[in-house]
Design a protein around this motif. Structure first.
Motif, PDB file in Angstrom:
ATOM      1  N   ASP A  97       1.456  -4.741  -5.514  1.00 54.19           N
ATOM      2  CA  ASP A  97       1.776  -3.400  -5.895  1.00 54.19           C
ATOM      3  C   ASP A  97       2.332  -2.528  -4.798  1.00 54.19           C
ATOM      4  O   ASP A  97       2.713  -1.470  -5.086  1.00 54.19           O
ATOM      5  CB  ASP A  97       0.869  -2.667  -6.768  1.00 54.19           C
ATOM      6  N   ALA A  98       1.730  -2.939  -3.592  1.00 53.89           N
ATOM      7  CA  ALA A  98       2.027  -2.012  -2.514  1.00 53.89           C
ATOM      8  C   ALA A  98       1.646  -2.920  -1.137  1.00 53.89           C
ATOM      9  O   ALA A  98       0.844  -3.812  -1.399  1.00 53.89           O
ATOM     10  CB  ALA A  98       1.205  -0.646  -2.274  1.00 53.89           C
ATOM     11  N   VAL A  99       2.334  -2.711   0.004  1.00 51.17           N
ATOM     12  CA  VAL A  99       2.018  -3.286   1.011  1.00 51.17           C
ATOM     13  C   VAL A  99       1.786  -2.299   2.217  1.00 51.17           C
ATOM     14  O   VAL A  99       2.735  -1.451   2.325  1.00 51.17           O
ATOM     15  CB  VAL A  99       3.440  -4.393   1.333  1.00 51.17           C
TER      16      VAL A  99
ATOM     17  N   HIS B 152      14.137   0.553   5.352  1.00 51.25           N
ATOM     18  CA  HIS B 152      15.052   0.031   4.560  1.00 51.25           C
ATOM     19  C   HIS B 152      14.257  -0.689   3.473  1.00 51.25           C
ATOM     20  O   HIS B 152      14.823  -0.653   2.216  1.00 51.25           O
ATOM     21  CB  HIS B 152      15.566  -1.315   5.274  1.00 51.25           C
ATOM     22  N   LEU B 153      13.186  -1.386   3.679  1.00 48.79           N
ATOM     23  CA  LEU B 153      12.503  -1.963   2.450  1.00 48.79           C
ATOM     24  C   LEU B 153      11.740  -0.766   1.278  1.00 48.79           C
ATOM     25  O   LEU B 153      12.002  -1.252   0.272  1.00 48.79           O
ATOM     26  CB  LEU B 153      11.135  -2.603   3.007  1.00 48.79           C
ATOM     27  N   ASN B 154      11.744   0.203   1.700  1.00 50.67           N
ATOM     28  CA  ASN B 154      11.283   1.653   0.969  1.00 50.67           C
ATOM     29  C   ASN B 154      12.498   1.570   0.043  1.00 50.67           C
ATOM     30  O   ASN B 154      12.337   2.244  -0.889  1.00 50.67           O
ATOM     31  CB  ASN B 154      10.597   2.546   1.534  1.00 50.67           C
TER      32      ASN B 154
ATOM     33  N   PRO C  17       6.229   0.283  -3.122  1.00 53.47           N
ATOM     34  CA  PRO C  17       6.011   1.007  -1.570  1.00 53.47           C
ATOM     35  C   PRO C  17       5.599   0.148  -0.511  1.00 53.47           C
ATOM     36  O   PRO C  17       4.386  -0.728  -0.632  1.00 53.47           O
ATOM     37  CB  PRO C  17       5.147   2.219  -2.086  1.00 53.47           C
ATOM     38  N   VAL C  18       5.953   0.122   0.663  1.00 54.33           N
ATOM     39  CA  VAL C  18       5.498  -0.336   1.722  1.00 54.33           C
ATOM     40  C   VAL C  18       4.818   1.258   2.691  1.00 54.33           C
ATOM     41  O   VAL C  18       5.703   1.925   3.036  1.00 54.33           O
ATOM     42  CB  VAL C  18       6.731  -1.074   2.706  1.00 54.33           C
TER      43      VAL C  18
ATOM     44  N   MET D 144       0.841   6.022  -4.000  1.00 52.14           N
ATOM     45  CA  MET D 144       2.020   5.296  -4.126  1.00 52.14           C
ATOM     46  C   MET D 144       2.043   4.383  -5.377  1.00 52.14           C
ATOM     47  O   MET D 144       2.870   4.365  -6.058  1.00 52.14           O
ATOM     48  CB  MET D 144       2.857   4.634  -2.880  1.00 52.14           C
ATOM     49  N   VAL D 145       1.071   3.705  -5.656  1.00 47.78           N
ATOM     50  CA  VAL D 145       0.896   2.727  -6.465  1.00 47.78           C
ATOM     51  C   VAL D 145       0.966   3.332  -8.108  1.00 47.78           C
ATOM     52  O   VAL D 145       1.642   3.068  -8.841  1.00 47.78           O
ATOM     53  CB  VAL D 145      -0.137   1.620  -6.556  1.00 47.78           C
ATOM     54  N   ALA D 146       0.137   4.498  -7.886  1.00 48.14           N
ATOM     55  CA  ALA D 146      -0.019   5.524  -9.094  1.00 48.14           C
ATOM     56  C   ALA D 146       1.358   6.008  -9.433  1.00 48.14           C
ATOM     57  O   ALA D 146       1.903   6.268 -10.556  1.00 48.14           O
ATOM     58  CB  ALA D 146      -1.020   6.417  -8.955  1.00 48.14           C
TER      59      ALA D 146
END
Length: 156
Positions: free
Chosen positions: A76-78, A105-107, A113-114, A149-151
C-alpha cells in the motif's frame, strides 16, 4: 531537539502492507533509519508479515526497487531510505537529482505513495543527527508519513 512537529495524530490503518527499501551505501546511517521505520510501523499496528524490508546497493537503485515493489501490487506504500553525503565531486548532485526525480516520477504516475526517506546531507554528523541522534530518526518520520498517506489514498 527535533524540528518535527506532528500536525495530526496518526490514523489507524488495517490490512495494510508497507515496503521499506534501504540503500546499503552508508549502512551505518541507513540501518538505524530502517530500524526506526520498522519500529514505528510496528508501534502503529503493522505486523512482521505486513512489513517488507528490502535492500539495494545505493540510493540510485531505490527508484528501480520502488518501481518493482509497486508493480508487485503487494504493498500500500513504499518507503525508500538512503543517505547521500556531499563530497568533493559533483557525484552528490547527480545522485540526489536522480533519486529525487525518480521518486517524484513514481509518485506522479503510480497508484501508491512512495515516501522519500533519503537523507541528503553535507557531512556525516548531519546524517548521524537524523538517524537516531539529536534530531530524531527520519526513518521513523517516513513511516509516519507512509501511514498517513495510506489512509489518504484509501479516503479518495
Amino acid at each position: 531537539m527535533s524540528t518535527h512537529l506532528p500536525t495530526s495524530s496518526l490514523p489507524k490503518i488495517e490490512d495494510a502492507r508497507i515496503a521499506v527499501v534501504s540503500a546499503e551505501w552508508n549502512g551505518h546511517i541507513t540501518g538505524p533509519l530502517t530500524e526506526g521505520a520498522v519500529s514505528t510501523l510496528k508501534e502503529n499496528g503493522l505486523t512482521d508479515d505486513e512489513i517488507g524490508v528490502f535492500t539495494v546497493p545505493g540510493a540510485v537503485e531505490l527508484t528501480f526497487a520502488a518501481s518493482k515493489l509497486i508493480e508487485s501490487s503487494e504493498y500500500d506504500a513504499v518507503i525508500v531510505i538512503g543517505c547521500v553525503i556531499k563530497g568533493d565531486t559533483p557525484h552528490f548532485d547527480y545522485v540526489c537529482s536522480s533519486v529525487t526525480q525518480g521518486i517524484t516520477h513514481l509518485n506522479a504516475e503510480c497508484d501508491i505513495p512512495v515516501i522519500f526517506g533519503v537523507l541528503t546531507v553535507l557531512d556525516e554528523q548531519q546524517a548521524l543527527d537524523r538517524a537516531g541522534g539529536r534530531l530524531g530518526n527520519k526513518g521513523s518520520e517516513a513511516a509516519e508519513t507512509a501511514i498517513k498517506m495510506v489512509a489518504f489514498n484509501r479516503s479518495v
